[in-house]
Design a protein around this motif. Structure first.
Motif, PDB file in Angstrom:
ATOM      1  N   LEU A 188      56.666  67.001  17.332  1.00 35.76           N
ATOM      2  CA  LEU A 188      55.937  65.778  16.987  1.00 35.76           C
ATOM      3  C   LEU A 188      55.466  65.037  18.228  1.00 35.76           C
ATOM      4  O   LEU A 188      54.361  64.487  18.253  1.00 35.76           O
ATOM      5  N   ALA A 189      56.303  65.028  19.269  1.00 38.11           N
ATOM      6  CA  ALA A 189      55.897  64.380  20.519  1.00 38.11           C
ATOM      7  C   ALA A 189      54.693  65.097  21.117  1.00 38.11           C
ATOM      8  O   ALA A 189      53.760  64.451  21.612  1.00 38.11           O
ATOM      9  N   PHE A 190      54.691  66.419  21.067  1.00 38.26           N
ATOM     10  CA  PHE A 190      53.576  67.231  21.579  1.00 38.26           C
ATOM     11  C   PHE A 190      52.285  66.865  20.844  1.00 38.26           C
ATOM     12  O   PHE A 190      51.245  66.601  21.465  1.00 38.26           O
ATOM     13  N   LEU A 191      52.342  66.832  19.508  1.00 38.91           N
ATOM     14  CA  LEU A 191      51.153  66.525  18.713  1.00 38.91           C
ATOM     15  C   LEU A 191      50.691  65.082  18.937  1.00 38.91           C
ATOM     16  O   LEU A 191      49.486  64.819  19.028  1.00 38.91           O
ATOM     17  N   SER A 192      51.642  64.152  19.047  1.00 42.71           N
ATOM     18  CA  SER A 192      51.281  62.749  19.277  1.00 42.71           C
ATOM     19  C   SER A 192      50.638  62.569  20.640  1.00 42.71           C
ATOM     20  O   SER A 192      49.660  61.832  20.793  1.00 42.71           O
ATOM     21  N   ALA A 193      51.181  63.240  21.656  1.00 40.18           N
ATOM     22  CA  ALA A 193      50.631  63.147  23.003  1.00 40.18           C
ATOM     23  C   ALA A 193      49.211  63.709  23.043  1.00 40.18           C
ATOM     24  O   ALA A 193      48.312  63.136  23.680  1.00 40.18           O
ATOM     25  N   LEU A 194      49.007  64.810  22.357  1.00 33.59           N
ATOM     26  CA  LEU A 194      47.675  65.419  22.306  1.00 33.59           C
ATOM     27  C   LEU A 194      46.680  64.493  21.612  1.00 33.59           C
ATOM     28  O   LEU A 194      45.546  64.305  22.088  1.00 33.59           O
ATOM     29  N   LYS A 195      47.092  63.885  20.515  1.00 37.51           N
ATOM     30  CA  LYS A 195      46.221  62.978  19.772  1.00 37.51           C
ATOM     31  C   LYS A 195      45.847  61.757  20.611  1.00 37.51           C
ATOM     32  O   LYS A 195      44.677  61.356  20.676  1.00 37.51           O
ATOM     33  N   LEU A 196      46.832  61.158  21.276  1.00 35.27           N
ATOM     34  CA  LEU A 196      46.571  59.972  22.089  1.00 35.27           C
ATOM     35  C   LEU A 196      45.650  60.289  23.263  1.00 35.27           C
ATOM     36  O   LEU A 196      44.736  59.524  23.581  1.00 35.27           O
ATOM     37  N   ALA A 197      45.890  61.413  23.929  1.00 32.51           N
ATOM     38  CA  ALA A 197      45.048  61.799  25.056  1.00 32.51           C
ATOM     39  C   ALA A 197      43.612  62.054  24.600  1.00 32.51           C
ATOM     40  O   ALA A 197      42.649  61.688  25.281  1.00 32.51           O
ATOM     41  N   TYR A 198      43.461  62.668  23.423  1.00 22.85           N
ATOM     42  CA  TYR A 198      42.122  62.922  22.892  1.00 22.85           C
ATOM     43  C   TYR A 198      41.402  61.613  22.583  1.00 22.85           C
ATOM     44  O   TYR A 198      40.216  61.449  22.908  1.00 22.85           O
ATOM     45  N   LYS A 199      42.120  60.655  21.965  1.00 26.90           N
ATOM     46  CA  LYS A 199      41.503  59.371  21.631  1.00 26.90           C
ATOM     47  C   LYS A 199      41.033  58.636  22.875  1.00 26.90           C
ATOM     48  O   LYS A 199      40.006  57.949  22.869  1.00 26.90           O
ATOM     49  N   LYS A 200      41.809  58.762  23.958  1.00 22.28           N
ATOM     50  CA  LYS A 200      41.454  58.081  25.194  1.00 22.28           C
ATOM     51  C   LYS A 200      40.487  58.901  26.054  1.00 22.28           C
ATOM     52  O   LYS A 200      40.080  58.448  27.121  1.00 22.28           O
ATOM     53  N   ARG A 201      40.161  60.109  25.565  1.00 26.04           N
ATOM     54  CA  ARG A 201      39.230  61.004  26.266  1.00 26.04           C
ATOM     55  C   ARG A 201      39.701  61.302  27.702  1.00 26.04           C
ATOM     56  O   ARG A 201      38.901  61.426  28.617  1.00 26.04           O
ATOM     57  N   LYS A 202      41.022  61.433  27.857  1.00 22.59           N
ATOM     58  CA  LYS A 202      41.597  61.745  29.168  1.00 22.59           C
ATOM     59  C   LYS A 202      42.690  62.791  28.966  1.00 22.59           C
ATOM     60  O   LYS A 202      43.838  62.474  28.707  1.00 22.59           O
ATOM     61  N   ILE A 203      42.315  64.064  29.088  1.00 24.05           N
ATOM     62  CA  ILE A 203      43.249  65.142  28.788  1.00 24.05           C
ATOM     63  C   ILE A 203      44.436  65.165  29.753  1.00 24.05           C
ATOM     64  O   ILE A 203      45.532  65.620  29.404  1.00 24.05           O
ATOM     65  N   ARG A 204      44.250  64.625  30.968  1.00 17.92           N
ATOM     66  CA  ARG A 204      45.375  64.595  31.919  1.00 17.92           C
ATOM     67  C   ARG A 204      46.521  63.743  31.388  1.00 17.92           C
ATOM     68  O   ARG A 204      47.683  63.946  31.753  1.00 17.92           O
ATOM     69  N   LEU A 205      46.200  62.773  30.515  1.00 17.88           N
ATOM     70  CA  LEU A 205      47.250  61.942  29.943  1.00 17.88           C
ATOM     71  C   LEU A 205      48.203  62.760  29.080  1.00 17.88           C
ATOM     72  O   LEU A 205      49.380  62.428  28.957  1.00 17.88           O
ATOM     73  N   PHE A 206      47.687  63.839  28.486  1.00 17.00           N
ATOM     74  CA  PHE A 206      48.535  64.713  27.678  1.00 17.00           C
ATOM     75  C   PHE A 206      49.693  65.251  28.512  1.00 17.00           C
ATOM     76  O   PHE A 206      50.859  65.223  28.094  1.00 17.00           O
ATOM     77  N   LEU A 207      49.395  65.706  29.722  1.00 11.36           N
ATOM     78  CA  LEU A 207      50.439  66.210  30.609  1.00 11.36           C
ATOM     79  C   LEU A 207      51.357  65.096  31.084  1.00 11.36           C
ATOM     80  O   LEU A 207      52.574  65.283  31.196  1.00 11.36           O
ATOM     81  N   ASP A 208      50.783  63.930  31.353  1.00 15.07           N
ATOM     82  CA  ASP A 208      51.607  62.790  31.771  1.00 15.07           C
ATOM     83  C   ASP A 208      52.602  62.413  30.675  1.00 15.07           C
ATOM     84  O   ASP A 208      53.779  62.149  30.946  1.00 15.07           O
ATOM     85  N   TYR A 209      52.132  62.396  29.428  1.00 18.29           N
ATOM     86  CA  TYR A 209      53.007  62.020  28.317  1.00 18.29           C
ATOM     87  C   TYR A 209      54.123  63.053  28.134  1.00 18.29           C
ATOM     88  O   TYR A 209      55.283  62.680  27.904  1.00 18.29           O
ATOM     89  N   LEU A 210      53.772  64.330  28.245  1.00 20.18           N
ATOM     90  CA  LEU A 210      54.799  65.365  28.110  1.00 20.18           C
ATOM     91  C   LEU A 210      55.815  65.285  29.246  1.00 20.18           C
ATOM     92  O   LEU A 210      57.024  65.475  29.026  1.00 20.18           O
ATOM     93  N   MET A 211      55.346  65.003  30.439  1.00 17.71           N
ATOM     94  CA  MET A 211      56.272  64.837  31.561  1.00 17.71           C
ATOM     95  C   MET A 211      57.217  63.669  31.317  1.00 17.71           C
ATOM     96  O   MET A 211      58.413  63.740  31.636  1.00 17.71           O
ATOM     97  N   GLY A 212      56.689  62.596  30.741  1.00 11.72           N
ATOM     98  CA  GLY A 212      57.531  61.454  30.406  1.00 11.72           C
ATOM     99  C   GLY A 212      58.570  61.814  29.369  1.00 11.72           C
ATOM    100  O   GLY A 212      59.736  61.396  29.469  1.00 11.72           O
ATOM    101  N   TYR A 213      58.169  62.603  28.371  1.00 10.07           N
ATOM    102  CA  TYR A 213      59.105  63.029  27.334  1.00 10.07           C
ATOM    103  C   TYR A 213      60.247  63.848  27.935  1.00 10.07           C
ATOM    104  O   TYR A 213      61.427  63.593  27.651  1.00 10.07           O
ATOM    105  N   PHE A 214      59.890  64.822  28.783  1.00  4.41           N
ATOM    106  CA  PHE A 214      60.927  65.675  29.377  1.00  4.41           C
ATOM    107  C   PHE A 214      61.806  64.892  30.358  1.00  4.41           C
ATOM    108  O   PHE A 214      63.005  65.146  30.470  1.00  4.41           O
ATOM    109  N   LYS A 215      61.223  63.921  31.026  1.00  3.97           N
ATOM    110  CA  LYS A 215      62.003  63.065  31.924  1.00  3.97           C
ATOM    111  C   LYS A 215      63.054  62.300  31.132  1.00  3.97           C
ATOM    112  O   LYS A 215      64.219  62.198  31.543  1.00  3.97           O
ATOM    113  N   ALA A 216      62.642  61.760  29.987  1.00  2.00           N
ATOM    114  CA  ALA A 216      63.583  61.022  29.144  1.00  2.00           C
ATOM    115  C   ALA A 216      64.660  61.942  28.588  1.00  2.00           C
ATOM    116  O   ALA A 216      65.841  61.562  28.509  1.00  2.00           O
TER     117      ALA A 216
END
Length: 284
Positions: free
Chosen positions: A224-252
């Motif tokens: 679910l985190a993967f899908l949410s991160a992908l959706k948010l990055a797409y909405k913001k039109r910044k695909i690099r955010l997808f990787l940033d969000y996943l890195m944040g998830y794994f950090k947590a």
């Protein structure tokens, strides 16, 4: 209905006057507006003080927090600095941003929704931003989410969810925990609110992992985190955010950051989100 409004404000001299005037000219006037001047270095407090002398329901309090504009903890800490100055005689508590201009019937319409639906706990209008001289719907706005800049909570719902979490993702957690407690939420797409400063435009670069951390703290699970991160990055039109969000998830996950919902709430959130996904993929 008695509306109390808290507006956190950090260096908002370009916007705060228009925001407060739009709220002071409502067809249903708020009973109290508290502006929380959060460590501003510009003319924000002077502008509010001038309006305070003109409108008896406006007040201002000072708050000293970090100078970094990080989402979540900073904004909600400022909100509670203002909320703690209020009495308990409200029907609706609003957390509004300082860079909004509201239509004149905004509060009246919100009150009408609450009067019609006793289980409605949370409602907001839609944010519009200016592009090339026209006001267009902000891309993060949808009918399925009440935006953080303009939240209005029924008192009983606000108390049932335990108030607002001092964390990135607070404006999603409130909706999901409200549902868990038997309340509903909605948006009114006829309420067009001008958003003068697009969401996230002033966030510090150090905030890039916060969304992923929030997804972990809400007990989403990796898929679910993967899908949410992908959706948010797409909405913001910044695909690099997808990787940033996943890195944040794994950090947590690696550092075992404490969850901000219970196991039962987490199970409810996951089931709810999977139902929404299945309804989207299998509408019939």
């Amino acid at each position: 209905m008695r509306f109390y409004i808290v507006i956190p404000a950090h260096n908002e001299e370009a916007f705060i006057k228009n925001c407060l005037i739009s709220l002071s000219e409502q067809t249903l006037l708020p009973k109290k507006i508290i502006v929380v001047d959060d460590n501003s270095s510009d003319k924000t407090p002077k502008i509010v003080e001038a309006l305070k002398n003109q409108y008896a329901f406006i007040d201002i309090v000072q708050h000293q927090s970090s100078e970094k504009h990080l989402p979540g903890e900073k904004i909600i800490s400022a909100f509670y600095k203002g909320f703690d100055q209020l009495d308990n005689e409200y029907d609706v508590i609003c957390k509004f941003d300082a860079d909004l201009i509201f239509p004149k019937d905004y509060l009246k319409t919100i009150a009408e929704h609450y009067n019609k639906d006793p289980k409605l706990g949370l409602i907001a209008g839609h944010c519009y931003i200016e592009k090339n001289g026209a006001w267009v719907l902000e891309n993060l706005t949808s009918n399925d989410h009440t935006r953080g800049p303009l939240k209005a909570y029924r008192k009983a719902c606000f108390e049932a969810i335990g108030g607002l979490q001092k964390s990135m993702g607070w404006d999603t957690i409130d909706e999901l925990v409200a549902l868990y407690n038997g309340w509903s939420f909605r948006t009114d797409d006829a309420l067009h609110v001008k958003h003068l400063k697009p969401t996230g435009s002033t966030y510090s670069s150090s905030a890039k992992h916060y969304q992923g951390i929030a997804l972990y703290k809400m007990r989403n699970g990796f898929v679910l985190a993967f899908l949410s991160a992908l959706k948010l990055a797409y909405k913001k039109r910044k695909i690099r955010l997808f990787l940033d969000y996943l890195m944040g998830y794994f950090k947590a996950w690696q550092t075992k950051v404490p969850f901000i919902v219970s196991e039962e709430e987490g199970a409810f959130i996951r089931a709810y989100r999977w139902r929404k996904i299945k309804a989207l993929l299998l509408p019939f």
